[in-house]
Design an enzyme around this catalytic site. Structure first.
Site, PDB file in Angstrom:
ATOM      1  N   ARG A  27       0.834  -1.202   0.000  1.00 54.55           N
ATOM      2  CA  ARG A  27       0.000   0.000   0.000  1.00 54.55           C
ATOM      3  C   ARG A  27       0.872   1.256   0.000  1.00 54.55           C
ATOM      4  NH1 ARG A  27      -4.736  -2.058   0.034  1.00 54.55           N
ATOM      5  NH2 ARG A  27      -5.152  -3.939   1.246  1.00 54.55           N
ATOM      6  N   ASP A  28       0.459   2.224  -0.841  1.00 51.22           N
ATOM      7  CA  ASP A  28       1.171   3.501  -0.904  1.00 51.22           C
ATOM      8  C   ASP A  28       1.030   4.224   0.439  1.00 51.22           C
ATOM      9  OD1 ASP A  28       2.081   5.521  -3.485  1.00 51.22           O
ATOM     10  OD2 ASP A  28       1.589   6.463  -1.562  1.00 51.22           O
ATOM     11  N   ILE A  29       2.114   4.829   0.875  1.00 46.07           N
ATOM     12  CA  ILE A  29       2.114   5.504   2.176  1.00 46.07           C
ATOM     13  C   ILE A  29       1.282   6.798   2.129  1.00 46.07           C
ATOM     14  CG2 ILE A  29       4.178   6.969   1.920  1.00 46.07           C
ATOM     15  CD1 ILE A  29       5.098   5.799   4.659  1.00 46.07           C
ATOM     16  N   ASN A  85       4.709   6.567 -13.376  1.00 47.49           N
ATOM     17  CA  ASN A  85       5.263   7.910 -13.518  1.00 47.49           C
ATOM     18  C   ASN A  85       6.744   7.779 -13.885  1.00 47.49           C
ATOM     19  OD1 ASN A  85       2.929   9.387 -12.846  1.00 47.49           O
ATOM     20  ND2 ASN A  85       3.290   9.078 -10.664  1.00 47.49           N
ATOM     21  N   VAL A  94      10.621   8.178  -6.677  1.00 45.60           N
ATOM     22  CA  VAL A  94      11.439   7.046  -6.244  1.00 45.60           C
ATOM     23  C   VAL A  94      12.002   6.366  -7.497  1.00 45.60           C
ATOM     24  CG1 VAL A  94      11.531   4.880  -4.961  1.00 45.60           C
ATOM     25  CG2 VAL A  94       9.987   6.699  -4.200  1.00 45.60           C
ATOM     26  N   HIS A  98       7.721   1.619 -10.479  1.00 44.78           N
ATOM     27  CA  HIS A  98       6.583   1.190  -9.666  1.00 44.78           C
ATOM     28  C   HIS A  98       5.306   1.480 -10.430  1.00 44.78           C
ATOM     29  CE1 HIS A  98       8.077   5.173  -8.459  1.00 44.78           C
ATOM     30  NE2 HIS A  98       6.815   5.541  -8.319  1.00 44.78           N
ATOM     31  N   HIS A 100       1.563   2.190 -10.174  1.00 46.20           N
ATOM     32  CA  HIS A 100       0.480   2.585  -9.269  1.00 46.20           C
ATOM     33  C   HIS A 100      -0.790   1.851  -9.700  1.00 46.20           C
ATOM     34  CE1 HIS A 100       2.404   6.264  -7.446  1.00 46.20           C
ATOM     35  NE2 HIS A 100       3.103   6.228  -8.566  1.00 46.20           N
TER      36      HIS A 100
HETATM   37  P1  DGP Z   1       5.935   8.436  -7.682  1.00 47.85           P
HETATM   38  O1  DGP Z   1       5.522   9.837  -7.408  1.00 47.85           O
HETATM   39  O2  DGP Z   1       5.269   7.885  -8.929  1.00 47.85           O
HETATM   40  O3  DGP Z   1       7.437   8.265  -7.704  1.00 47.85           O
HETATM   41  O4  DGP Z   1       5.355   7.573  -6.504  1.00 47.85           O
HETATM   42  C1  DGP Z   1       6.092   7.199  -5.394  1.00 47.85           C
HETATM   43  C2  DGP Z   1       5.090   6.735  -4.365  1.00 47.85           C
HETATM   44  O5  DGP Z   1       5.767   6.013  -3.375  1.00 47.85           O
HETATM   45  C3  DGP Z   1       4.353   7.854  -3.673  1.00 47.85           C
HETATM   46  O6  DGP Z   1       2.976   7.757  -3.999  1.00 47.85           O
HETATM   47  C4  DGP Z   1       4.579   7.614  -2.194  1.00 47.85           C
HETATM   48  C5  DGP Z   1       5.131   6.222  -2.144  1.00 47.85           C
HETATM   49  N1  DGP Z   1       6.135   5.996  -1.133  1.00 47.85           N
HETATM   50  C6  DGP Z   1       7.290   6.684  -0.984  1.00 47.85           C
HETATM   51  N2  DGP Z   1       7.985   6.203   0.054  1.00 47.85           N
HETATM   52  C7  DGP Z   1       7.252   5.171   0.562  1.00 47.85           C
HETATM   53  C8  DGP Z   1       7.445   4.281   1.645  1.00 47.85           C
HETATM   54  O7  DGP Z   1       8.442   4.311   2.367  1.00 47.85           O
HETATM   55  N3  DGP Z   1       6.473   3.371   1.871  1.00 47.85           N
HETATM   56  C9  DGP Z   1       5.351   3.288   1.087  1.00 47.85           C
HETATM   57  N4  DGP Z   1       4.461   2.348   1.399  1.00 47.85           N
HETATM   58  N5  DGP Z   1       5.140   4.124   0.061  1.00 47.85           N
HETATM   59  C10 DGP Z   1       6.076   5.049  -0.197  1.00 47.85           C
END
Ligand code: DGP
Length: 112
Positions: A27-29, A85, A94, A98, A100
């Site tokens: 799950r996205d944070i 993205n 990041v 990934h 989404h």
């Molecule tokens: P993007 O903007 O496409 O690079 O999305 C990166 C996503 O990663 C963003 O929606 C937040 C998520 N994210 C960043 N750090 C962490 C983390 O440590 N844990 C989780 N679960 N999600 C994270």
């Protein structure tokens, strides 16, 4: 090494919803929808621009797994969006590709 490698290695916690030998979903944070899952390859590839023909099976695998996760999350029938993205203009934060998986509400179009 990115934070996602640490999640793959279970060095930092995440709410994992799917895992196999090639990929991991959690799950996205900062969820942008009621369901917001990130599906990542275990292989560290910085951006979609860095994929090679050797990654063809891996990327195809991810596109087979994503609908399974959507189904597991209960959003397959109503609908969902898959997003990679890539780099600055798309807001990639990041440097580990990934996918989404977003759903659980009507999603606007075009994206902001
Ligand atoms: P993007 O903007 O496409 O690079 O999305 C990166 C996503 O990663 C963003 O929606 C937040 C998520 N994210 C960043 N750090 C962490 C983390 O440590 N844990 C989780 N679960 N999600 C994270």
């Amino acid at each position: 090494m990115t934070i996602f490698t640490k999640i793959i290695n279970k060095e930092i916690p995440a709410t994992i919803v799917y895992e196999d030998e090639h990929c991991l979903a959690f799950r996205d944070i900062h969820p942008q929808a009621p369901v917001h899952v990130l599906l990542i390859p275990k292989k560290a590839i910085p951006t979609l621009n860095d994929v090679s023909p050797a990654d063809q099976l891996l990327l195809g695998h991810m596109l087979l797994v994503a609908p399974r996760i959507a189904s597991q999350e209960g959003i397959a029938a109503d609908g969902y969006r898959l997003v990679f993205n890539t780099n600055r203009d798309a807001g990639q934060t990041v440097a580990h590709i990934h996918l989404h998986i977003l759903g659980g509400r009507a999603l606007g179009w075009p994206p902001g």
